[in-house]
Scaffold this active site. Structure first.
Site, PDB file in Angstrom:
ATOM      1  N   TYR A   1       0.798  -1.228   0.000  1.00 55.38           N
ATOM      2  CA  TYR A   1       0.000   0.000   0.000  1.00 55.38           C
ATOM      3  C   TYR A   1       0.832   1.280   0.000  1.00 55.38           C
ATOM      4  O   TYR A   1       2.046   1.235   0.142  1.00 55.38           O
ATOM      5  CB  TYR A   1      -1.051  -0.002   1.097  1.00 55.38           C
ATOM      6  CG  TYR A   1      -0.645  -0.125   2.533  1.00 55.38           C
ATOM      7  CD1 TYR A   1      -1.593  -0.483   3.477  1.00 55.38           C
ATOM      8  CD2 TYR A   1       0.643   0.122   2.976  1.00 55.38           C
ATOM      9  CE1 TYR A   1      -1.274  -0.578   4.817  1.00 55.38           C
ATOM     10  CE2 TYR A   1       0.972   0.027   4.311  1.00 55.38           C
ATOM     11  CZ  TYR A   1       0.012  -0.314   5.222  1.00 55.38           C
ATOM     12  OH  TYR A   1       0.335  -0.404   6.546  1.00 55.38           O
ATOM     13  N   GLU A   2       0.116   2.400  -0.239  1.00 50.26           N
ATOM     14  CA  GLU A   2       0.730   3.713  -0.447  1.00 50.26           C
ATOM     15  C   GLU A   2       1.706   3.696  -1.630  1.00 50.26           C
ATOM     16  O   GLU A   2       2.758   4.335  -1.606  1.00 50.26           O
ATOM     17  CB  GLU A   2       1.450   4.207   0.823  1.00 50.26           C
ATOM     18  CG  GLU A   2       0.569   4.331   2.037  1.00 50.26           C
ATOM     19  CD  GLU A   2      -0.657   5.196   1.805  1.00 50.26           C
ATOM     20  OE1 GLU A   2      -0.618   6.034   0.900  1.00 50.26           O
ATOM     21  OE2 GLU A   2      -1.645   5.025   2.519  1.00 50.26           O
ATOM     22  N   GLY A   3       1.363   2.974  -2.664  1.00 48.38           N
ATOM     23  CA  GLY A   3       2.234   2.821  -3.832  1.00 48.38           C
ATOM     24  C   GLY A   3       3.091   1.589  -3.639  1.00 48.38           C
ATOM     25  O   GLY A   3       3.948   1.549  -2.755  1.00 48.38           O
TER      26      GLY A   3
END
Length: 592
Positions: free
Chosen positions: A442-444
């Protein structure tokens, strides 16, 4: 049981990441070393005594959804209340809205300890801290007045609503729409997935930051706007008022972080009685510039996620070390006691434990150095500020990706040290492994972080900033060589070789980008990021050993250099020579 390593965290902050030099130079206002020590000590106490004891309950009970409401694990609501009463939510927030405006270095250090206590618990406040920054930098004065003080105090919590079922990491594919209501507000319609703490019972209001498209928005990411959508629309006195048309339709049944509710959120489905369909929201920033606003939140969130990797790795190491000193099995030459030896005396177990410890320390140093760069960029001006902002930008994808990669790696080694007992839930080693696995996604995803590093960060400063950073690492290698300290072994030589590999790989990627051979550069992006991180991590361990002068840090630095750093040569070969074979073999994967 986890115990916050306050002394090691303080040492890394001060003597490796640069906090002491910044304090001595007066770059951080009135902050003193004594205050730093006091804050870290109390944050460590809270993590050890308050958060960690409730981690197992959170994992076993999880968050429960019923009738669009989420009930959090037993004791967690009270824990959150103690958290806010301690003022932790506002540690780095602006003083104007009730925060303490402390440096990011202190914020991420505290964040590490809280995530080691329970990653699932710390996730919620992490998103709120990010929401505060996005609103403070981009929202109207009216929105700031209405929401920031309550978010800073933790009375309300914030979320980040980005992706949708059809979009994944490609935000250009977002479909959630925002229609002007004619009264300065908008009506939001759509579905968002994977929303951390989208619904819970910690606070009486939740403030969602939502990406959506206006009716006349251009296609792609250029047409995305950001909206503030509260669960309850505040009354004039600031209390939660009528229910907004947003609700949690489901929560995910996940591999790990069970105590953190990961929600599917529905906007504008007519959930709220007596209201026209459409969730009421207000524009944050300019129309069609929402992604730029959200990246204010996401960039620091990426560093925060990196701290989760460090945090889980630290907790996994502590658990494995304690078990290795208790578990007895076989004979060992280093054991002089009666009966079977504690497995910590076996060389293979020692190798695993030292790999866990040094990877954790290297990742911690990189992440803290990234926070330091952000702090100096904020406290300085002109060319100096621009230089340090470039440094923070360069280190952010490395801090996020490497730290979360080693979080999984170290947690997996922790299971291995436990042997068969590691695969059994009662020891807690498996829970850490399960929790860690989401952070590289997550978050890229970490693949996206590697792409960002190569395509966007290597060109910083006309392509020269990265070489300035490598030169700084080279100075550390020279200092190790000049120290003539026997305990370093071959550290200086191996670090120089790693720096040569990093330099050659960097020049190769920059030349491929300059020639328009972007796919060749992208083929080497992930191995390049790890090459970069291992080299920087080794240099930071050496800096710490030089500053400390003691045998333990020197021995750990030597172990890292002589057991882990040789991977950099192979990584350089993958970066410079792997693209053609990847392209050829990839053809076998594509069907239709």
């Amino acid at each position: 049981m986890y115990r916050a390593p306050v002394e090691d965290i303080a040492f890394t902050l001060k003597h490796v990441a640069g906090l002491k030099a910044a304090l001595d130079a007066g770059a951080l206002g009135d902050l003193t070393e004594d205050l730093v020590d006091a804050i870290l000590s109390e944050a460590g106490r809270f993590a050890t005594e308050e958060i960690a004891p409730l981690a197992k309950i959170g994992d076993e009970q999880g968050a429960v959804l019923k009738d669009a409401a989420v009930t959090m694990p037993a004791g967690w609501k009270e824990l959150y209340k103690r958290w806010t009463e301690g003022g932790w939510n506002g540690l780095s927030a602006p003083e104007e809205y009730g925060g303490q405006a402390l440096p990011m270095m202190l914020g991420v250090a505290a964040l590490e300890m809280w995530n080691s206590g329970s990653m699932a618990f710390a996730l919620g406040p992490t998103l709120t801290i990010g929401a505060v920054e996005a609103i403070e930098k981009h929202a109207s004065e009216e929105l700031k007045r209405k929401y920031l003080a309550k978010l800073v105090s933790g009375e309300w919590m914030g979320t980040m609503n980005l992706t949708e079922p059809q979009a994944g990491s490609d935000l250009a594919a977002l479909r959630t729409r925002a229609e002007p209501a004619g009264d300065g507000a908008y009506r939001i319609f759509g579905q968002k997935i994977f929303i951390t703490y989208g619904e819970h019972d910690f606070t009486d209001n939740i403030v969602h930051l939502v990406l959506a498209r206006l009716p006349d928005a251009p296609a792609g990411t250029r047409g995305i706007s950001l909206f503030l959508v509260p669960k309850f629309i505040p009354n004039e006195d600031g209390s939660p008022g009528r229910r907004n048309d947003v609700f949690c339709a489901s929560i995910e049944h996940k591999l790990g972080i069970h105590g953190s509710p990961t929600c599917t959120m529905i906007y504008g489905d007519g959930f709220a009685d007596g209201m026209a369909p459409g969730a009421v929201g207000w524009l944050v920033g300019e129309e069609n510039r929402g992604l730029a606003c959200m990246f204010t939140m996401m960039n620091n969130a990426r560093l925060a996620i990196g701290m989760q990797g460090v945090a889980v790795a630290e907790a996994a190491f502590q658990k494995a070390l304690a078990y290795a000193n208790e578990r007895r099995q076989g004979k060992a030459s280093g054991w002089s006691g009666e009966g079977m030896a504690p497995i910590v005396h076996h060389p293979d177990v020692q190798r695993n434990l030292l790999t866990m410890k040094t990877l954790t320390q290297a990742a911690r140093a990189i992440a803290y150095a990234c926070a330091h760069a952000t702090d100096i960029a904020r406290s300085s001006q002109g060319a100096e500020s621009a230089h340090w902002q470039d440094r923070a930008n360069l280190l952010t994808p490395i801090a996020k990706a490497f730290s979360t990669d080693i979080g999984v790696e170290v947690a997996s080694l922790g299971v291995q040290v436990h042997g068969g007992m590691g695969f059994i839930e009662e020891t807690g080693a498996a829970a850490l492994y399960r929790d860690a696995r989401i952070a590289p996604i997550y978050e890229g995803t970490n693949g996206i972080q590697a792409i960002d590093l190569v395509v966007r960060k290597l060109p910083l400063g006309g392509g020269e900033h990265v070489f300035g950073y490598i030169a700084e690492l080279d100075e550390i290698a020279n200092a190790v060589a000049a120290s003539n300290r026997d305990g370093f072994g071959r550290t200086a030589l191996l670090l120089e070789q790693a720096l040569d590999s990093l330099t050659n790989a960097t020049r190769h990627l920059q030349s491929r980008l300059a020639d328009g051979r972007t796919d060749d550069a992208l083929a080497g992006a992930t191995p390049y990021l790890r090459l970069f991180a291992l080299t920087a991590g080794a240099a930071y361990l050496a800096r710490g050993a030089l500053a400390d002068g003691g045998e333990e840090r020197t021995a750990l630095c030597r172990f890292f250099a002589e057991n882990l750093l040789d991977e950099t040569r192979a990584l350089k070969d993958r970066v410079t020579g792997g693209a053609e074979s990847l392209a050829a073999a990839a053809k076998t994967l594509v069907h239709g």
